[in-house]
Structure formats: structure tokens, C-alpha cells
Scaffold this motif. Structure first.
Motif, PDB file in Angstrom:
ATOM      1  N   TRP A  44      -9.806 -81.948 -65.860  1.00 54.52           N
ATOM      2  CA  TRP A  44      -8.713 -81.093 -65.415  1.00 54.52           C
ATOM      3  C   TRP A  44      -7.748 -80.843 -66.566  1.00 54.52           C
ATOM      4  N   GLY A  45      -6.948 -79.788 -66.416  1.00 55.32           N
ATOM      5  CA  GLY A  45      -5.994 -79.479 -67.459  1.00 55.32           C
ATOM      6  C   GLY A  45      -5.221 -78.220 -67.155  1.00 55.32           C
ATOM      7  N   GLY A  46      -4.255 -77.919 -68.040  1.00 57.03           N
ATOM      8  CA  GLY A  46      -3.442 -76.728 -67.856  1.00 57.03           C
ATOM      9  C   GLY A  46      -2.243 -76.974 -66.972  1.00 57.03           C
ATOM     10  N   SER A  47      -1.713 -75.891 -66.442  1.00 60.14           N
ATOM     11  CA  SER A  47      -0.487 -75.956 -65.659  1.00 60.14           C
ATOM     12  C   SER A  47      -0.733 -75.584 -64.206  1.00 60.14           C
ATOM     13  N   ALA A  48      -0.014 -76.247 -63.325  1.00 58.17           N
ATOM     14  CA  ALA A  48      -0.143 -75.993 -61.891  1.00 58.17           C
ATOM     15  C   ALA A  48       0.818 -74.921 -61.400  1.00 58.17           C
ATOM     16  N   ASP A  49       1.635 -74.382 -62.294  1.00 52.52           N
ATOM     17  CA  ASP A  49       2.540 -73.305 -61.889  1.00 52.52           C
ATOM     18  C   ASP A  49       2.605 -72.245 -62.975  1.00 52.52           C
ATOM     19  N   ALA A  50       3.068 -71.061 -62.588  1.00 50.36           N
ATOM     20  CA  ALA A  50       3.095 -69.928 -63.515  1.00 50.36           C
ATOM     21  C   ALA A  50       4.059 -70.162 -64.665  1.00 50.36           C
ATOM     22  N   ALA A  51       5.124 -70.899 -64.419  1.00 46.05           N
ATOM     23  CA  ALA A  51       6.131 -71.133 -65.447  1.00 46.05           C
ATOM     24  C   ALA A  51       5.705 -72.193 -66.455  1.00 46.05           C
ATOM     25  N   GLY A  52       4.650 -72.917 -66.149  1.00 40.86           N
ATOM     26  CA  GLY A  52       4.190 -73.955 -67.063  1.00 40.86           C
ATOM     27  C   GLY A  52       5.024 -75.211 -67.046  1.00 40.86           C
ATOM     28  N   THR A  53       5.685 -75.472 -65.935  1.00 44.03           N
ATOM     29  CA  THR A  53       6.552 -76.651 -65.841  1.00 44.03           C
ATOM     30  C   THR A  53       5.885 -77.845 -65.159  1.00 44.03           C
ATOM     31  N   ARG A  54       4.729 -77.618 -64.554  1.00 46.43           N
ATOM     32  CA  ARG A  54       4.011 -78.709 -63.869  1.00 46.43           C
ATOM     33  C   ARG A  54       2.605 -78.823 -64.430  1.00 46.43           C
ATOM     34  N   ASP A  55       2.252 -79.981 -64.963  1.00 51.16           N
ATOM     35  CA  ASP A  55       0.896 -80.191 -65.454  1.00 51.16           C
ATOM     36  C   ASP A  55      -0.074 -80.323 -64.295  1.00 51.16           C
ATOM     37  N   TRP A  56      -1.272 -79.779 -64.490  1.00 52.00           N
ATOM     38  CA  TRP A  56      -2.340 -79.973 -63.513  1.00 52.00           C
ATOM     39  C   TRP A  56      -2.755 -81.441 -63.548  1.00 52.00           C
ATOM     40  N   GLN A  57      -2.799 -82.078 -62.390  1.00 50.12           N
ATOM     41  CA  GLN A  57      -3.128 -83.493 -62.294  1.00 50.12           C
ATOM     42  C   GLN A  57      -4.510 -83.689 -61.682  1.00 50.12           C
ATOM     43  N   GLN A  58      -4.997 -84.901 -61.716  1.00 48.54           N
ATOM     44  CA  GLN A  58      -6.302 -85.202 -61.130  1.00 48.54           C
ATOM     45  C   GLN A  58      -6.339 -84.847 -59.651  1.00 48.54           C
ATOM     46  N   ASP A  59      -5.216 -85.003 -58.968  1.00 46.69           N
ATOM     47  CA  ASP A  59      -5.191 -84.757 -57.522  1.00 46.69           C
ATOM     48  C   ASP A  59      -4.537 -83.433 -57.152  1.00 46.69           C
ATOM     49  N   THR A  60      -4.394 -82.515 -58.112  1.00 49.75           N
ATOM     50  CA  THR A  60      -3.808 -81.201 -57.795  1.00 49.75           C
ATOM     51  C   THR A  60      -4.730 -80.415 -56.867  1.00 49.75           C
ATOM     52  N   GLY A 186     -13.285 -87.164 -44.928  1.00 47.79           N
ATOM     53  CA  GLY A 186     -13.033 -88.599 -44.810  1.00 47.79           C
ATOM     54  C   GLY A 186     -14.198 -89.471 -45.240  1.00 47.79           C
ATOM     55  N   PRO A 187     -15.391 -89.283 -44.654  1.00 47.49           N
ATOM     56  CA  PRO A 187     -16.534 -90.118 -45.026  1.00 47.49           C
ATOM     57  C   PRO A 187     -16.924 -90.024 -46.498  1.00 47.49           C
ATOM     58  N   LEU A 188     -16.625 -88.904 -47.147  1.00 48.37           N
ATOM     59  CA  LEU A 188     -17.021 -88.719 -48.544  1.00 48.37           C
ATOM     60  C   LEU A 188     -15.889 -89.000 -49.521  1.00 48.37           C
ATOM     61  N   GLY A 189     -14.685 -89.214 -49.014  1.00 48.87           N
ATOM     62  CA  GLY A 189     -13.544 -89.359 -49.903  1.00 48.87           C
ATOM     63  C   GLY A 189     -13.223 -88.074 -50.633  1.00 48.87           C
ATOM     64  N   ALA A 190     -13.457 -86.946 -49.972  1.00 48.07           N
ATOM     65  CA  ALA A 190     -13.240 -85.631 -50.568  1.00 48.07           C
ATOM     66  C   ALA A 190     -11.837 -85.140 -50.239  1.00 48.07           C
ATOM     67  N   ASP A 191     -11.088 -84.774 -51.254  1.00 48.08           N
ATOM     68  CA  ASP A 191      -9.693 -84.392 -51.108  1.00 48.08           C
ATOM     69  C   ASP A 191      -9.601 -82.907 -50.767  1.00 48.08           C
ATOM     70  N   MET A 192      -9.720 -82.607 -49.480  1.00 42.03           N
ATOM     71  CA  MET A 192      -9.707 -81.226 -49.026  1.00 42.03           C
ATOM     72  C   MET A 192      -9.070 -81.140 -47.651  1.00 42.03           C
ATOM     73  N   PHE A 193      -8.302 -80.081 -47.444  1.00 37.83           N
ATOM     74  CA  PHE A 193      -7.607 -79.867 -46.173  1.00 37.83           C
ATOM     75  C   PHE A 193      -7.751 -78.412 -45.731  1.00 37.83           C
ATOM     76  N   VAL A 194      -7.846 -78.217 -44.433  1.00 37.17           N
ATOM     77  CA  VAL A 194      -7.621 -76.912 -43.816  1.00 37.17           C
ATOM     78  C   VAL A 194      -6.553 -77.157 -42.758  1.00 37.17           C
ATOM     79  N   GLY A 195      -5.356 -76.672 -43.048  1.00 36.76           N
ATOM     80  CA  GLY A 195      -4.184 -77.073 -42.281  1.00 36.76           C
ATOM     81  C   GLY A 195      -3.503 -78.185 -43.047  1.00 36.76           C
ATOM     82  N   LEU A 196      -2.824 -77.837 -44.124  1.00 42.15           N
ATOM     83  CA  LEU A 196      -2.287 -78.838 -45.047  1.00 42.15           C
ATOM     84  C   LEU A 196      -1.077 -79.548 -44.457  1.00 42.15           C
ATOM     85  N   PRO A 197      -1.099 -80.880 -44.386  1.00 43.16           N
ATOM     86  CA  PRO A 197       0.099 -81.617 -43.950  1.00 43.16           C
ATOM     87  C   PRO A 197       1.253 -81.365 -44.910  1.00 43.16           C
ATOM     88  N   GLU A 198       2.447 -81.268 -44.378  1.00 41.11           N
ATOM     89  CA  GLU A 198       3.608 -80.973 -45.219  1.00 41.11           C
ATOM     90  C   GLU A 198       3.808 -82.031 -46.292  1.00 41.11           C
TER      91      GLU A 198
END
Length: 371
Positions: A44-60, A186-198
Motif C-alpha cells: 500500500w502507499g500514497g495518500s487517502a485524501d485529495a489534499a495529501g494530508t492522510r497517508d494510505w494505511q494497511q487498513d485503509t 468474518g470467517p476469512l478475516g476480510a476487511d470489507m463492509f456493505v453498510g459501513l458502521p460509523e
């Protein structure tokens, strides 16, 4: 640009390929590969926002658009594998209201291969109705087909997710987001949501609209089959709203990491899947339509919700790409699943996204070298 993460020694070339993606138009992103059940690369790499103020993280997380359809196809395949549904069943067997408007004989398999004449709504619908879920589903169930079912295939951009979620809810007793969480992610430990918790909002990347993103939509709107992109109209940056992320739109609003997509697809071709039997996978990925999409004019092939002509992938592969660049797929013969996520949406007409090209070609070169 600093690239974070790891690869096995064999997959080390993927790091340079991922670095190349930044020159090709990648603001931030991630790529992951699961081979024979083992995570062999996660970068992973780069920025998580257009302004470049947040680095892309492993869990982004980022909105992966129609990559969500591939996971919806997995969910339906699990119901079929368990004997709860058949692709040959009339959809109305599991969703009785669906029989209205002369749709009583449309099968689950036809609906999931974009052949049901329901590529969108024929009545006005705003974003609030889509987000609420029930108004959109009720309108879809009540309407007659937009064209004669089985006569052609027209991409169901939003409605395909509803054609999975409604029968799934009635058969399993769970909404799509809950089913994904408890029986796939859940069973796979896959970090994915449809209906993201706040509580997960802080992890989500900002979607950036780049050049050419809406060109393909303009072509569909000018065709004889414009309904996939109206009722409601969806902007490329709509995923930057809390309302979009909180809703359950199983055709378009999955929030995921690249590793999550790779884990799901990698499981399916691992030889010891936690999700599907070999027979269940074969049934889900058999060709149900191959030909020209009547709206955008491109060559397509579909299984039961899966795309079977994934750009850059070899024959026998299956998965689904997302608007603007994200993708996930599996190659059963080569035994790997792959995911790529990016927040920088780009358009390339009918040409392959060069970011996808460089990554997929690299993986195949590595695997060819191992054989």
C-alpha cells in the motif's frame, strides 16, 4: 513514493509494478495477492485524501464500486451451494412480489447475468430511496421489464445488487451487510463492509474523480438503454458522503481493502474453500451470457453475477471490476486471488486501465516463472 507492506521473495517484482502505478495515475491505493491459500503480497502507499494530508494505511478502506457485485455473487452462490436456492428457480419463488409486471418466469440465473430486463428503474427514484433500500426494491419488484428478458444483456449497475439482496434476505433471514459480515468477511478475516458502521469512518479514503470517469456513462445515457444510470443519478464522488457509506447497496458501495478482495477470491480457488464447494463454484461461474452489451456495445461474458472476461486475466478467471479502477478476481488454474483498490478514479474507454495491466501482468510473469 514510499510503498509499504510485504511480498514473498518470489513476488518481490510486484513492488516495482505497484510503484509504477503512481506514475500511471494512482493517488493512493493497495494491492494484494493470495496464492494457494497464502497471502504472498500486500502493498500500500500514497495518500487517502485529495489534499495529501492522510497517508494510505494497511487498513485503509475505499469504495470499490462494482467489485461489490462479485462479492454479491459469492453470497448467492453460497445459498445455491446449500440447496436453499437454484439458479433455475423463478426469482419470484423467493421474492413473491417480483412476479408483478409479467416477471414471474425470470430466473435467478437470468437476473444475475444481466438478462432480466431490469437494468434500472422505470420510475423516478432519488438517492434517499436508494439508501433506504426498501423503496428501490419495491419499485423494482413492481415494474415490468424494460425489455424482453433473455433477448439481450444490459449491465445492471445498481439493480443487480438488489436482485441478490432481496432473495438473500428472505431465504437467509439476514440483510446483505449482516450476511457479508457473518458468513464471508468474518470467517476469512476480510476487511470489507456493505453498510459501513460509523465507527469505521475514519479509515475510509476520499474518492477522487479523475479524467474520463463519466465518459462510459454518457455513452449508456445516449443509448437505447439509459436506465442503469438514472433513477437515481449517482456522481463519482457520492461515496464521500456518510449517507452513501451507511447504506446497503450490494451492487456498488462495498468498502474494502485490497487484501479483503484477495482473501475472498483466494479462498474460492484455494482447494479448501471455507465458502463454496468445487461444484458450487463451477455452477456460479459457468457462462450464462456471452456477447455484446446492448447499452455500451462492449463484449461481455457473465456467470451468475461474476464477470468472466476480466481484462488482463486468463481464460477461466472470474471476478468483478469497479468503476474507476478497483478490481478483484481469481484464476482457478493458477490458484490465486487478487485485489486492487484505489481512490483515484480514472477512465480509459474500452482500453485496459494501465494500472491494472502492469499489476496483473506482473503476477502472471511471477507465476509463469514458478512453473
Amino acid at each position: 513514493m514510499t510503498v509499504h507492506g510485504f511480498t514473498t521473495a518470489e513476488f518481490a517484482p510486484l513492488r516495482a509494478a505497484f510503484e509504477d502505478c503512481f506514475a500511471l495515475g494512482q493517488h493512493g491505493g493497495s494491492v494484494a495477492v493470495v496464492h494457494r491459500g497464502e497471502v504472498v503480497a500486500e502493498l500500500w502507499g500514497g495518500s487517502a485524501d485529495a489534499a495529501g494530508t492522510r497517508d494510505w494505511q494497511q487498513d485503509t478502506l475505499v469504495n470499490v464500486w462494482s467489485c461489490t457485485k462479485g462479492i454479491a455473487a459469492v453470497a448467492m452462490a453460497m445459498l445455491v451451494d446449500r440447496g436453499l436456492v437454484s439458479y433455475d428457480d423463478p426469482m419470484a419463488r423467493h421474492w413473491p412480489e417480483f412476479a408483478a409486471g409479467g416477471k414471474g418466469d425470470i430466473t435467478v440465473g437470468e437476473a444475475l447475468s444481466h438478462q432480466g430486463g431490469l437494468d434500472g428503474l422505470s420510475v423516478p427514484m432519488d438517492l434517499a430511496g436508494l439508501y433506504a433500500g426498501e423503496p428501490y426494491a419495491e419499485a423494482l419488484a413492481a415494474m415490468p421489464p424494460l425489455w424482453s428478458p433473455r433477448s439481450r444483456s444490459v449491465y445492471h449497475a445498481i439493480s443487480l445488487g438488489v436482485l441478490v439482496a432481496e432473495p438473500l434476505r428472505r431465504v437467509s433471514g439476514q440483510g446483505f451487510g449482516a450476511f457479508l459480515a457473518s458468513q464471508i468477511a468474518g470467517p476469512l478475516g476480510a476487511d470489507m463492509f456493505v453498510g459501513l458502521p460509523e465507527a469505521e469512518e475514519a479509515r475510509v479514503a476520499e474518492v477522487i474523480e479523475g479524467p474520463g470517469v463519466t465518459d462510459g456513462i454518457a455513452e449508456v445515457l445516449a443509448s437505447a438503454h439509459p436506465n442503469a444510470w438514472i433513477n437515481p443519478t449517482i456522481r463519482p464522488t457520492e461515496p464521500n458522503t456518510r449517507a452513501w457509506r451507511a447504506a446497503e447497496i450490494p451492487g456498488a458501495n462495498g468498502q474494502a481493502t485490497a487484501k479483503a478482495l484477495a482473501l475472498i477470491y483466494g479462498d474460492l480457488v484455494s482447494g479448501a474453500s471455507k465458502l463454496l464447494s468445487a461444484q458450487g463454484l463451477a455452477e456460479a461461474t459457468q457462462v450464462r451470457f456471452q456477447g455484446v452489451d446492448a447499452a455500451h456495445g462492449g463484449e461481455v461474458a457473465y456467470g451468475a453475477g461474476f464477470g468472466l472476461m476480466q481484462q488482463g486475466a486468463r481464460s477461466g478467471s472470474f471476478g468483478h471490476s469497479g468503476w474507476g479502477g478497483c478490481f478483484g478476481f481469481a484464476d482457478p488454474a493458477a490458484g490465486f486471488g487478487m485485489g486492487y483498490t484505489t481512490n483515484h478514479m480514472l477512465g480509459f474507454d474500452d482500453e485496459i486501465d494501465p494500472r491494472r495491466k502492469v499489476l496483473v501482468e506482473c503476477v502472471y510473469r511471477v507465476l509463469d516463472g514458478l512453473n
